[in-house]
Design a protein around this motif. Structure first.
Motif, mmCIF file in Angstrom:
data_model
loop_
_atom_site.group_PDB
_atom_site.id
_atom_site.type_symbol
_atom_site.label_atom_id
_atom_site.label_comp_id
_atom_site.label_asym_id
_atom_site.label_seq_id
_atom_site.Cartn_x
_atom_site.Cartn_y
_atom_site.Cartn_z
ATOM 1 N N UNK A 16 6.132 17.009 -2.958
ATOM 2 C CA UNK A 16 6.261 15.592 -3.275
ATOM 3 C C UNK A 16 6.639 14.836 -2.008
ATOM 4 N N UNK A 17 5.846 13.824 -1.669
ATOM 5 C CA UNK A 17 6.116 12.982 -0.511
ATOM 6 C C UNK A 17 6.482 11.602 -1.047
ATOM 7 N N UNK A 18 7.609 11.072 -0.598
ATOM 8 C CA UNK A 18 8.056 9.740 -1.012
ATOM 9 C C UNK A 18 7.990 8.810 0.183
ATOM 10 N N UNK A 19 7.334 7.663 -0.028
ATOM 11 C CA UNK A 19 7.144 6.690 1.044
ATOM 12 C C UNK A 19 7.680 5.343 0.570
ATOM 13 N N UNK A 35 -5.303 2.460 -4.844
ATOM 14 C CA UNK A 35 -6.625 2.818 -4.332
ATOM 15 C C UNK A 35 -6.521 3.563 -3.011
ATOM 16 N N UNK A 36 -5.659 3.068 -2.141
ATOM 17 C CA UNK A 36 -5.512 3.703 -0.820
ATOM 18 C C UNK A 36 -4.888 5.092 -0.925
ATOM 19 N N UNK A 40 -6.453 9.409 -0.063
ATOM 20 C CA UNK A 40 -5.887 10.330 0.929
ATOM 21 C C UNK A 40 -6.168 11.771 0.476
ATOM 22 N N UNK A 41 -6.703 12.599 1.366
ATOM 23 C CA UNK A 41 -6.993 13.989 1.003
ATOM 24 C C UNK A 41 -5.738 14.746 0.558
ATOM 25 N N UNK A 42 -5.870 15.527 -0.506
ATOM 26 C CA UNK A 42 -4.785 16.374 -0.987
ATOM 27 C C UNK A 42 -3.942 15.772 -2.095
ATOM 28 N N UNK A 65 -0.952 10.813 7.402
ATOM 29 C CA UNK A 65 -2.196 10.280 6.834
ATOM 30 C C UNK A 65 -1.895 9.314 5.710
ATOM 31 N N UNK A 66 -0.871 9.626 4.919
ATOM 32 C CA UNK A 66 -0.472 8.748 3.831
ATOM 33 C C UNK A 66 0.063 7.421 4.369
ATOM 34 N N UNK A 67 0.915 7.488 5.376
ATOM 35 C CA UNK A 67 1.449 6.260 5.985
ATOM 36 C C UNK A 67 0.327 5.423 6.616
ATOM 37 N N UNK A 68 -0.620 6.078 7.262
ATOM 38 C CA UNK A 68 -1.738 5.366 7.877
ATOM 39 C C UNK A 68 -2.592 4.666 6.829
ATOM 40 N N UNK A 69 -2.753 5.274 5.679
ATOM 41 C CA UNK A 69 -3.538 4.666 4.601
ATOM 42 C C UNK A 69 -2.865 3.433 4.040
ATOM 43 N N UNK A 70 -1.542 3.352 4.151
ATOM 44 C CA UNK A 70 -0.814 2.234 3.584
ATOM 45 C C UNK A 70 -0.613 1.076 4.551
ATOM 46 N N UNK A 71 -0.982 1.260 5.804
ATOM 47 C CA UNK A 71 -0.847 0.195 6.794
ATOM 48 C C UNK A 71 -1.999 -0.787 6.609
ATOM 49 N N UNK A 72 -1.662 -2.056 6.504
ATOM 50 C CA UNK A 72 -2.680 -3.092 6.356
ATOM 51 C C UNK A 72 -3.360 -3.337 7.693
ATOM 52 N N UNK A 73 -4.690 -3.413 7.685
ATOM 53 C CA UNK A 73 -5.385 -3.709 8.948
ATOM 54 C C UNK A 73 -5.080 -5.121 9.410
ATOM 55 N N UNK A 74 -4.989 -5.307 10.699
ATOM 56 C CA UNK A 74 -4.684 -6.637 11.262
ATOM 57 C C UNK A 74 -5.939 -7.447 11.454
#
Length: 74
Positions: A16-19, A35-36, A40-42, A65-74
């Motif tokens: 379990x990963x908590x962000x 959605x994001x 994420x794989x896995x 990878x999870x943190x990167x998926x949650x970053x909003x593009x600028x």
């Protein structure tokens, strides 16, 4: 409970990963986060807890990878 099932339960708990998320999310933002995270794989399952401002992800997921998926593009 048998001895064989205990390590299995411990392994599941370790997956379990908590962000943290912003505490104030509208429904649209929750859908976007969902959605994001789903992409994420896995990821086996996840829960967005708006009240606590976290997303809990179960599965073999790379935290970066999870943190990167949650970053909003600028």
């Amino acid at each position: 409970m048998s001895e064989e099932s205990r390590p299995e339960a411990d392994a599941r708990a370790a997956d379990v990963v908590t962000v943290p998320l912003p505490a104030t999310l509208c429904r649209r933002c929750v859908r976007l986060v969902s959605r994001r995270v789903r992409d994420v794989p896995g990821v086996m399952s996840f829960e967005v807890d708006v009240a606590r401002g976290v997303v809990r992800v179960r599965g073999d997921v790379d935290r970066e990878a999870l943190l990167a998926a949650l970053v909003c593009p600028s």
